[in-house]
Design a protein around this motif. Structure first.
Motif, PDB file in Angstrom:
ATOM      1  N   SER A   1     -52.531  64.807 -62.471  1.00 32.96           N
ATOM      2  CA  SER A   1     -52.054  65.174 -63.802  1.00 32.96           C
ATOM      3  C   SER A   1     -52.777  64.341 -64.858  1.00 32.96           C
ATOM      4  O   SER A   1     -53.428  63.345 -64.543  1.00 32.96           O
ATOM      5  CB  SER A   1     -50.546  65.013 -63.901  1.00 32.96           C
ATOM      6  OG  SER A   1     -50.155  63.722 -63.538  1.00 32.96           O
ATOM      7  N   ARG A   2     -52.663  64.746 -66.098  1.00 28.62           N
ATOM      8  CA  ARG A   2     -53.401  64.132 -67.199  1.00 28.62           C
ATOM      9  C   ARG A   2     -53.083  62.652 -67.349  1.00 28.62           C
ATOM     10  O   ARG A   2     -51.982  62.203 -67.073  1.00 28.62           O
ATOM     11  CB  ARG A   2     -53.085  64.839 -68.522  1.00 28.62           C
ATOM     12  CG  ARG A   2     -53.581  66.248 -68.572  1.00 28.62           C
ATOM     13  CD  ARG A   2     -53.345  66.937 -69.902  1.00 28.62           C
ATOM     14  NE  ARG A   2     -51.962  66.845 -70.339  1.00 28.62           N
ATOM     15  CZ  ARG A   2     -51.596  66.337 -71.509  1.00 28.62           C
ATOM     16  NH1 ARG A   2     -52.492  65.879 -72.345  1.00 28.62           N
ATOM     17  NH2 ARG A   2     -50.321  66.300 -71.858  1.00 28.62           N
ATOM     18  N   GLN A   3     -54.084  61.909 -67.823  1.00 35.31           N
ATOM     19  CA  GLN A   3     -53.961  60.456 -67.935  1.00 35.31           C
ATOM     20  C   GLN A   3     -53.057  60.010 -69.067  1.00 35.31           C
ATOM     21  O   GLN A   3     -52.540  58.894 -69.040  1.00 35.31           O
ATOM     22  CB  GLN A   3     -55.335  59.828 -68.117  1.00 35.31           C
ATOM     23  CG  GLN A   3     -56.000  60.189 -69.445  1.00 35.31           C
ATOM     24  CD  GLN A   3     -57.395  59.632 -69.550  1.00 35.31           C
ATOM     25  OE1 GLN A   3     -57.856  58.912 -68.663  1.00 35.31           O
ATOM     26  NE2 GLN A   3     -58.083  59.952 -70.626  1.00 35.31           N
ATOM     27  N   ASP A   4     -52.825  60.853 -70.078  1.00 33.91           N
ATOM     28  CA  ASP A   4     -52.031  60.412 -71.214  1.00 33.91           C
ATOM     29  C   ASP A   4     -50.523  60.600 -71.007  1.00 33.91           C
ATOM     30  O   ASP A   4     -49.741  60.321 -71.907  1.00 33.91           O
ATOM     31  CB  ASP A   4     -52.480  61.094 -72.505  1.00 33.91           C
ATOM     32  CG  ASP A   4     -52.484  62.603 -72.416  1.00 33.91           C
ATOM     33  OD1 ASP A   4     -52.373  63.121 -71.295  1.00 33.91           O
ATOM     34  OD2 ASP A   4     -52.592  63.267 -73.464  1.00 33.91           O
ATOM     35  N   LEU A   5     -50.105  61.024 -69.826  1.00 36.57           N
ATOM     36  CA  LEU A   5     -48.684  61.084 -69.500  1.00 36.57           C
ATOM     37  C   LEU A   5     -48.176  59.684 -69.172  1.00 36.57           C
ATOM     38  O   LEU A   5     -48.934  58.837 -68.707  1.00 36.57           O
ATOM     39  CB  LEU A   5     -48.439  61.978 -68.279  1.00 36.57           C
ATOM     40  CG  LEU A   5     -48.802  63.451 -68.378  1.00 36.57           C
ATOM     41  CD1 LEU A   5     -48.564  64.122 -67.041  1.00 36.57           C
ATOM     42  CD2 LEU A   5     -47.998  64.122 -69.449  1.00 36.57           C
ATOM     43  N   SER A   6     -46.903  59.459 -69.372  1.00 37.50           N
ATOM     44  CA  SER A   6     -46.322  58.190 -68.934  1.00 37.50           C
ATOM     45  C   SER A   6     -46.039  58.273 -67.428  1.00 37.50           C
ATOM     46  O   SER A   6     -46.056  59.353 -66.843  1.00 37.50           O
ATOM     47  CB  SER A   6     -45.031  57.914 -69.695  1.00 37.50           C
ATOM     48  OG  SER A   6     -44.039  58.853 -69.318  1.00 37.50           O
ATOM     49  N   ASN A   7     -45.774  57.130 -66.819  1.00 32.12           N
ATOM     50  CA  ASN A   7     -45.460  57.116 -65.386  1.00 32.12           C
ATOM     51  C   ASN A   7     -44.209  57.936 -65.085  1.00 32.12           C
ATOM     52  O   ASN A   7     -44.152  58.640 -64.075  1.00 32.12           O
ATOM     53  CB  ASN A   7     -45.268  55.683 -64.892  1.00 32.12           C
ATOM     54  CG  ASN A   7     -46.563  54.901 -64.886  1.00 32.12           C
ATOM     55  OD1 ASN A   7     -47.632  55.445 -65.098  1.00 32.12           O
ATOM     56  ND2 ASN A   7     -46.458  53.618 -64.655  1.00 32.12           N
TER      57      ASN A   7
ATOM     58  N   ARG B   1     -48.919  78.296 -57.966  1.00 31.11           N
ATOM     59  CA  ARG B   1     -49.106  79.150 -59.137  1.00 31.11           C
ATOM     60  C   ARG B   1     -48.581  78.445 -60.391  1.00 31.11           C
ATOM     61  O   ARG B   1     -49.263  78.394 -61.417  1.00 31.11           O
ATOM     62  CB  ARG B   1     -48.387  80.480 -58.944  1.00 31.11           C
ATOM     63  CG  ARG B   1     -48.598  81.474 -60.068  1.00 31.11           C
ATOM     64  CD  ARG B   1     -47.774  82.728 -59.852  1.00 31.11           C
ATOM     65  NE  ARG B   1     -46.368  82.505 -60.151  1.00 31.11           N
ATOM     66  CZ  ARG B   1     -45.853  82.519 -61.390  1.00 31.11           C
ATOM     67  NH1 ARG B   1     -46.622  82.731 -62.433  1.00 31.11           N
ATOM     68  NH2 ARG B   1     -44.559  82.310 -61.578  1.00 31.11           N
ATOM     69  N   LEU B   2     -47.387  77.861 -60.283  1.00 32.68           N
ATOM     70  CA  LEU B   2     -46.814  77.144 -61.421  1.00 32.68           C
ATOM     71  C   LEU B   2     -47.595  75.876 -61.758  1.00 32.68           C
ATOM     72  O   LEU B   2     -47.718  75.506 -62.929  1.00 32.68           O
ATOM     73  CB  LEU B   2     -45.350  76.812 -61.153  1.00 32.68           C
ATOM     74  CG  LEU B   2     -44.419  78.025 -61.089  1.00 32.68           C
ATOM     75  CD1 LEU B   2     -43.027  77.596 -60.685  1.00 32.68           C
ATOM     76  CD2 LEU B   2     -44.404  78.760 -62.404  1.00 32.68           C
ATOM     77  N   MET B   3     -48.150  75.206 -60.742  1.00 33.09           N
ATOM     78  CA  MET B   3     -48.965  74.021 -60.990  1.00 33.09           C
ATOM     79  C   MET B   3     -50.221  74.393 -61.767  1.00 33.09           C
ATOM     80  O   MET B   3     -50.629  73.697 -62.687  1.00 33.09           O
ATOM     81  CB  MET B   3     -49.360  73.341 -59.680  1.00 33.09           C
ATOM     82  CG  MET B   3     -48.309  72.473 -59.080  1.00 33.09           C
ATOM     83  SD  MET B   3     -48.988  71.693 -57.613  1.00 33.09           S
ATOM     84  CE  MET B   3     -47.706  70.548 -57.214  1.00 33.09           C
ATOM     85  N   ARG B   4     -50.846  75.499 -61.386  1.00 32.98           N
ATOM     86  CA  ARG B   4     -52.082  75.911 -62.056  1.00 32.98           C
ATOM     87  C   ARG B   4     -51.822  76.365 -63.492  1.00 32.98           C
ATOM     88  O   ARG B   4     -52.706  76.263 -64.342  1.00 32.98           O
ATOM     89  CB  ARG B   4     -52.771  77.000 -61.255  1.00 32.98           C
ATOM     90  CG  ARG B   4     -53.263  76.479 -59.906  1.00 32.98           C
ATOM     91  CD  ARG B   4     -54.121  77.462 -59.150  1.00 32.98           C
ATOM     92  NE  ARG B   4     -54.225  77.130 -57.751  1.00 32.98           N
ATOM     93  CZ  ARG B   4     -54.935  76.128 -57.243  1.00 32.98           C
ATOM     94  NH1 ARG B   4     -55.590  75.334 -58.051  1.00 32.98           N
ATOM     95  NH2 ARG B   4     -54.983  75.908 -55.948  1.00 32.98           N
ATOM     96  N   LEU B   5     -50.619  76.850 -63.772  1.00 31.45           N
ATOM     97  CA  LEU B   5     -50.269  77.254 -65.129  1.00 31.45           C
ATOM     98  C   LEU B   5     -49.825  76.094 -66.010  1.00 31.45           C
ATOM     99  O   LEU B   5     -49.868  76.180 -67.231  1.00 31.45           O
ATOM    100  CB  LEU B   5     -49.150  78.302 -65.095  1.00 31.45           C
ATOM    101  CG  LEU B   5     -49.530  79.668 -64.537  1.00 31.45           C
ATOM    102  CD1 LEU B   5     -48.293  80.537 -64.421  1.00 31.45           C
ATOM    103  CD2 LEU B   5     -50.581  80.327 -65.395  1.00 31.45           C
ATOM    104  N   HIS B   6     -49.380  75.008 -65.387  1.00 29.06           N
ATOM    105  CA  HIS B   6     -48.858  73.848 -66.119  1.00 29.06           C
ATOM    106  C   HIS B   6     -50.004  73.134 -66.828  1.00 29.06           C
ATOM    107  O   HIS B   6     -51.049  72.868 -66.244  1.00 29.06           O
ATOM    108  CB  HIS B   6     -48.160  72.901 -65.138  1.00 29.06           C
ATOM    109  CG  HIS B   6     -47.141  72.030 -65.774  1.00 29.06           C
ATOM    110  ND1 HIS B   6     -47.483  70.951 -66.535  1.00 29.06           N
ATOM    111  CD2 HIS B   6     -45.786  72.085 -65.765  1.00 29.06           C
ATOM    112  CE1 HIS B   6     -46.388  70.362 -66.964  1.00 29.06           C
ATOM    113  NE2 HIS B   6     -45.342  71.035 -66.514  1.00 29.06           N
ATOM    114  N   ASP B   7     -49.807  72.813 -68.098  1.00 30.99           N
ATOM    115  CA  ASP B   7     -50.860  72.183 -68.899  1.00 30.99           C
ATOM    116  C   ASP B   7     -51.172  70.760 -68.455  1.00 30.99           C
ATOM    117  O   ASP B   7     -52.298  70.289 -68.637  1.00 30.99           O
ATOM    118  CB  ASP B   7     -50.457  72.160 -70.373  1.00 30.99           C
ATOM    119  CG  ASP B   7     -50.460  73.546 -70.984  1.00 30.99           C
ATOM    120  OD1 ASP B   7     -51.183  74.415 -70.467  1.00 30.99           O
ATOM    121  OD2 ASP B   7     -49.725  73.744 -71.965  1.00 30.99           O
ATOM    122  N   ASP B   8     -50.202  70.056 -67.891  1.00 36.00           N
ATOM    123  CA  ASP B   8     -50.397  68.653 -67.528  1.00 36.00           C
ATOM    124  C   ASP B   8     -51.092  68.474 -66.175  1.00 36.00           C
ATOM    125  O   ASP B   8     -51.592  67.395 -65.893  1.00 36.00           O
ATOM    126  CB  ASP B   8     -49.063  67.919 -67.505  1.00 36.00           C
ATOM    127  CG  ASP B   8     -48.457  67.809 -68.889  1.00 36.00           C
ATOM    128  OD1 ASP B   8     -49.228  67.805 -69.872  1.00 36.00           O
ATOM    129  OD2 ASP B   8     -47.223  67.735 -68.994  1.00 36.00           O
TER     130      ASP B   8
END
Length: 120
Positions: free
Chosen positions: A10-16, A77-84
């Motif tokens: 997942s993206r690096q700018d998310l919090s833990n 499918r939901l993972m690929r649609l998720h922006d993060d």
């Protein structure tokens, strides 16, 4: 049901907490579709070998599941649609290994690795 191992970045700018929340979110997707999460691990922020969507780092997560194929397909499918979520890898395995994954073990506990000078 079949046994699967999933790794996603997942993206690096998310919090833990947000990155660990993604593990729980996709675990509930599996359980809603008849599967179950056997084990999950949050591996932390790691540097990527190459940029993915302009990101140099990412939060890595690992999930072991016991689920039917349609549940896994819906989760992917939901993972690929998720922006993060940047990348997803799912592997079907014959059995789950006991204990923590290699990523979570301490370096000195990894006895199956050979030292460089022993390769000859």
């Amino acid at each position: 049901m079949a046994l699967y191992e999933h790794v996603f970045i997942s993206r690096q700018d998310l919090s833990n907490a947000q990155a660990e929340g993604l593990i729980e979110h996709f675990g509930t997707v599996l359980s809603d579709n008849g599967g179950k999460v056997v084990d999950s691990e949050y591996w932390g922020v790691k540097t990527l070998a190459y940029k993915i969507n302009k990101n140099r780092k990412g939060h890595f997560a690992f999930v072991r599941s016991d689920a039917p194929a349609p549940a896994v397909q819906e989760m992917e499918r939901l993972m690929r649609l998720h922006d993060d979520v940047m990348r997803v890898l799912t592997i079907k395995v014959d059995e789950h290994q006991e204990g923590p994954s290699i990523q979570m073990q301490k370096r000195d506990e990894r006895d199956d690795r050979r030292r460089r000078d022993d390769r000859r």
